[in-house]
Design an enzyme around this catalytic site. Structure first.
Site, mmCIF file in Angstrom:
data_model
loop_
_atom_site.group_PDB
_atom_site.id
_atom_site.type_symbol
_atom_site.label_atom_id
_atom_site.label_comp_id
_atom_site.label_asym_id
_atom_site.label_seq_id
_atom_site.Cartn_x
_atom_site.Cartn_y
_atom_site.Cartn_z
ATOM 1 N N GLN A 5 47.279 32.654 63.304
ATOM 2 C CA GLN A 5 46.891 34.077 62.878
ATOM 3 C C GLN A 5 46.845 34.777 64.093
ATOM 4 O OE1 GLN A 5 43.016 33.301 61.010
ATOM 5 N NE2 GLN A 5 42.548 31.762 62.532
ATOM 6 N N ASP A 28 33.744 30.664 64.669
ATOM 7 C CA ASP A 28 32.925 31.549 65.366
ATOM 8 C C ASP A 28 31.705 30.844 65.988
ATOM 9 O OD1 ASP A 28 32.159 33.303 62.516
ATOM 10 O OD2 ASP A 28 30.373 32.024 63.731
ATOM 11 N N GLU A 54 38.051 23.083 61.664
ATOM 12 C CA GLU A 54 38.289 24.766 61.952
ATOM 13 C C GLU A 54 40.055 24.580 62.024
ATOM 14 O OE1 GLU A 54 37.443 27.986 62.145
ATOM 15 O OE2 GLU A 54 39.893 28.054 62.672
ATOM 16 N N ASP A 58 32.448 28.033 55.335
ATOM 17 C CA ASP A 58 32.410 29.193 55.904
ATOM 18 C C ASP A 58 33.969 29.695 56.101
ATOM 19 O OD1 ASP A 58 31.307 30.306 59.322
ATOM 20 O OD2 ASP A 58 31.867 31.322 57.537
HETATM 21 N N1 SAM Z 1 31.761 34.694 58.484
HETATM 22 C C1 SAM Z 1 33.156 35.073 58.204
HETATM 23 C C2 SAM Z 1 33.458 35.487 57.065
HETATM 24 O O1 SAM Z 1 32.592 35.512 56.296
HETATM 25 O O2 SAM Z 1 34.400 36.055 57.097
HETATM 26 C C3 SAM Z 1 34.319 33.694 58.611
HETATM 27 C C4 SAM Z 1 33.798 33.053 59.513
HETATM 28 S S1 SAM Z 1 35.027 31.974 60.310
HETATM 29 C C5 SAM Z 1 35.793 33.067 61.471
HETATM 30 C C6 SAM Z 1 36.253 31.697 59.276
HETATM 31 C C7 SAM Z 1 37.095 30.806 59.901
HETATM 32 O O3 SAM Z 1 38.034 29.886 58.934
HETATM 33 C C8 SAM Z 1 38.227 31.343 60.907
HETATM 34 O O4 SAM Z 1 37.903 30.840 62.064
HETATM 35 C C9 SAM Z 1 39.430 30.590 60.414
HETATM 36 O O5 SAM Z 1 40.357 30.174 61.309
HETATM 37 C C10 SAM Z 1 39.115 29.305 59.612
HETATM 38 N N2 SAM Z 1 39.955 29.065 58.378
HETATM 39 C C11 SAM Z 1 40.577 29.629 57.606
HETATM 40 N N3 SAM Z 1 41.368 28.852 56.761
HETATM 41 C C12 SAM Z 1 41.217 27.625 57.151
HETATM 42 C C13 SAM Z 1 41.631 26.405 56.642
HETATM 43 N N4 SAM Z 1 42.326 26.267 55.875
HETATM 44 N N5 SAM Z 1 40.949 25.132 57.138
HETATM 45 C C14 SAM Z 1 39.908 25.223 58.255
HETATM 46 N N6 SAM Z 1 39.638 26.488 58.872
HETATM 47 C C15 SAM Z 1 40.281 27.812 58.160
#
Ligand code: SAM
Length: 283
Positions: free
Chosen positions: A42, A97, A117, A166
């Site tokens: 991304q 994060d 992650e 998350d």
């Molecule tokens: N607190 C934030 C919210 O509510 O939008 C999001 C927290 S965190 C930044 C979300 C994380 O999910 C991102 O770092 C993203 O790369 C990860 N993510 C997305 N799809 C995923 C997957 N299939 N497996 C593991 N991590 C994933």
């Protein structure tokens, strides 16, 4: 410098616009583009904004900010960890994060925190440029597993006391993190008495996703509840979390003594009180 596609310069001012919704665009005035790069997964950006401080933006969508990330991270972490009462092994799906891991390490009884992650760049960038949210996360109990949470859940034979999903919004790599098959795989990783929580989007703008998450979790747990918090960064502010467990827990019995800015013992009891439209939609 060529500006990332989400940033425009207007009268020599930088503006970031989150326009991934059909009829709603939210623009933030930006002091500085701290980081901007495509990963294999991304577009990853750290912006320093006037009103929300530092913010993590993935594919043009704000994920968390230094001004209110603690609200969301404390609420998604301390409710399940406190209700479980004796968590030893914790699984975080997503959480790039590191804000959730930062809250989980406040429990000395926890022995292992696996954070799955999909994008290592998000973790690296948040550790370096978003310390207000990631903290100085270097606790040896935290294992960073850079993998797709869906694949991990389908292949792991680990056993966890608390699982926290998350995820980002149900777009791009996170779409499958809202599927019943994924929740079912995670359910099979929960030890007896285990608790699972997912962020279930905005009850205002994504009521159907919240209801869908609630119904899917209800098919897997004897007791499924929704709780809320107000996170100013997220559209509409009001945000929902869906939590599944098998035994009822008397909220009066819980003890809470962690160093937090938002969660209190009293709030843990109150956050399950829902407005009528949310009660009706999960009747
Ligand atoms: N607190 C934030 C919210 O509510 O939008 C999001 C927290 S965190 C930044 C979300 C994380 O999910 C991102 O770092 C993203 O790369 C990860 N993510 C997305 N799809 C995923 C997957 N299939 N497996 C593991 N991590 C994933």
């Amino acid at each position: 410098m060529r500006l990332p596609k989400y940033i425009k310069s207007v009268d020599n001012e930088l503006w970031f616009t989150e326009d991934d919704r059909d009829n709603l665009k939210i623009s933030y005035r930006v002091k500085e583009i701290v980081f901007s790069q495509m990963s294999d997964i991304q577009h990853v950006m750290i912006l320093d904004s006037y009103d929300f401080g530092k913010m993590l933006v993935l594919d043009g969508v704000v994920q968390t900010t230094s001004i209110d990330g603690y609200i969301y991270n404390e609420m998604i972490a301390h409710i399940p960890l406190t209700l479980h009462q004796t968590p030893k092994r914790v699984l975080i799906i997503g959480g790039g994060d590191c804000g959730v891991a930062k809250e989980a390490v406040k429990y000395p009884e926890i022995r292992q925190i696996d954070m799955v992650e999909i994008d290592e760049l998000v973790v690296d960038v948040c550790k370096k440029h978003l310390k207000e949210v990631s903290g100085n996360i270097s606790d040896p109990r935290v294992s960073f597993i850079y993998a797709d949470g869906v694949k991990y859940a389908s292949k792991s034979n680990m056993s966890y006391d608390v699982i926290i999903v998350d995820s980002s919004d149900p777009v791009g790599p996170a779409v499958q993190l809202f599927e019943l098959s994924f929740y079912t795989d995670l359910r099979s990783l929960l030890a007896g008495g285990g608790i699972m929580v997912c962020q279930s989007q905005s009850p205002v703008f994504h009521l159907s996703i919240m209801k869908q998450t609630y119904n899917r979790m209800s098919s897997l747990f004897d007791r499924t509840k929704i709780y809320t918090a107000t996170v100013p960064t997220y559209p509409g502010g009001l945000w929902s979390f869906t939590i599944g467990m098998d035994k009822s827990i008397d909220l009066k019995d819980i003890k809470f003594d962690k160093d937090t800015k938002y969660v209190t013992k009293d709030l843990i009891g109150r956050c399950f009180k829902l407005p009528r439209f949310m009660e009706d939609s999960t009747g």
